[in-house]
Design a protein around this motif. Sequence first.
Motif, PDB file in Angstrom:
ATOM      1  N   ASP A  30       0.837  -1.211   0.000  1.00 32.18           N
ATOM      2  CA  ASP A  30       0.000   0.000   0.000  1.00 32.18           C
ATOM      3  C   ASP A  30       0.868   1.256   0.000  1.00 32.18           C
ATOM      4  N   GLY A 196      -7.631   3.427  -7.672  1.00 28.02           N
ATOM      5  CA  GLY A 196      -8.782   2.684  -7.155  1.00 28.02           C
ATOM      6  C   GLY A 196      -8.401   1.881  -5.922  1.00 28.02           C
ATOM      7  N   PHE A 197      -7.204   1.270  -5.949  1.00 29.14           N
ATOM      8  CA  PHE A 197      -6.711   0.550  -4.777  1.00 29.14           C
ATOM      9  C   PHE A 197      -6.596   1.486  -3.570  1.00 29.14           C
ATOM     10  N   MET A 200      -9.905   2.156  -2.029  1.00 25.89           N
ATOM     11  CA  MET A 200     -10.341   1.000  -1.250  1.00 25.89           C
ATOM     12  C   MET A 200      -9.583   0.913   0.072  1.00 25.89           C
ATOM     13  N   ILE A 201      -8.281   1.169   0.026  1.00 27.68           N
ATOM     14  CA  ILE A 201      -7.475   1.130   1.241  1.00 27.68           C
ATOM     15  C   ILE A 201      -7.893   2.254   2.194  1.00 27.68           C
ATOM     16  N   MET A 203     -10.872   3.657   2.437  1.00 27.05           N
ATOM     17  CA  MET A 203     -12.148   3.274   3.047  1.00 27.05           C
ATOM     18  C   MET A 203     -11.930   2.223   4.137  1.00 27.05           C
ATOM     19  N   THR A 204     -10.983   1.297   3.884  1.00 25.88           N
ATOM     20  CA  THR A 204     -10.689   0.262   4.872  1.00 25.88           C
ATOM     21  C   THR A 204     -10.104   0.866   6.141  1.00 25.88           C
ATOM     22  N   ILE A 219      -9.275  -7.829   1.042  1.00 25.20           N
ATOM     23  CA  ILE A 219      -8.751  -6.661   0.339  1.00 25.20           C
ATOM     24  C   ILE A 219      -7.683  -7.064  -0.668  1.00 25.20           C
ATOM     25  N   ALA A 222      -8.988  -9.082  -3.686  1.00 30.51           N
ATOM     26  CA  ALA A 222      -9.614  -8.214  -4.687  1.00 30.51           C
ATOM     27  C   ALA A 222      -8.551  -7.460  -5.480  1.00 30.51           C
ATOM     28  N   MET A 223      -7.506  -6.980  -4.794  1.00 30.02           N
ATOM     29  CA  MET A 223      -6.440  -6.268  -5.481  1.00 30.02           C
ATOM     30  C   MET A 223      -5.690  -7.190  -6.441  1.00 30.02           C
ATOM     31  N   SER A 226      -7.923  -7.896  -9.526  1.00 27.60           N
ATOM     32  CA  SER A 226      -7.961  -6.724 -10.415  1.00 27.60           C
ATOM     33  C   SER A 226      -6.639  -6.554 -11.152  1.00 27.60           C
TER      34      SER A 226
END
Length: 247
Positions: A30, A196-197, A200-201, A203-204, A219, A222-223, A226
């Motif tokens: 990340d 986009g990742f 998502m991170i 929001m997590t 998580i 999904a990454m 994708s």
Amino acid sequence: MDSLVQLAADPTAWAALATLVVMEVVLGIDNLIFISIITNKLPAEQQSRARRIGIGLALILRLALLGTVAYIVHLTQPVFEIFGKGLSWRDMILIAGGLFLLWKATKEIHHSLDPDPEEKAGGGGASLGFAAAIGQILILDLVFSIDSIITAVGMTEHVPIMVIAVVAAVTVMLLAADPLSRFIAANPTVVMLALGFLIMIGMTLIAEGFGAHVPKGYIYTAMAFSAGVEVLNILGRRARQAKRKAA
């Protein structure tokens, strides 16, 4: 010294080290994605230096936090309540970091879809100052470092194991930084996927700050899915380009 020898002879310690290294490397992905996106906006001659500084700061922050493990553990204790939910310093840092990621990723997506006319006309790829880039990297280094160290504390009580795992993970980040940044720069669609990742991170991080635990496995699965689809798209584009050139 005797305690280190005993630790080295303990198979459980080696298993904990291997597990923790993998976890720290995964958590570092990340951080590395964010560093790559930010530094790619700098002039070419500054990008590599900014990446090294950013990753170096990540290592310094992690090692500094390891020196205050007893204090870090107390960051999980609630300091006040909001709407009946107790929030700790860790929760507030995660929420602030998540909001920053959402803001930054949304801003970058907007810039990709509607670039500034003056910048586009100037033809310059750099739209960020060196100090501003390092400042943004430092903010997220702090968030990811605290999350990383708290994860390490939860997996083992041995500080030497934590130090080795952190150094190993940051070394992997350092080795992967330039290749990842070049790959992102050479494949513009990957930038949108990476942003986009980050959303998502972000929001997590906000969800975890408010106490809603999101399993990391979901998580990263999904990454990975994708990313796999994007790799197939890249291979397909290259195959079509090669076919057109051959014709």
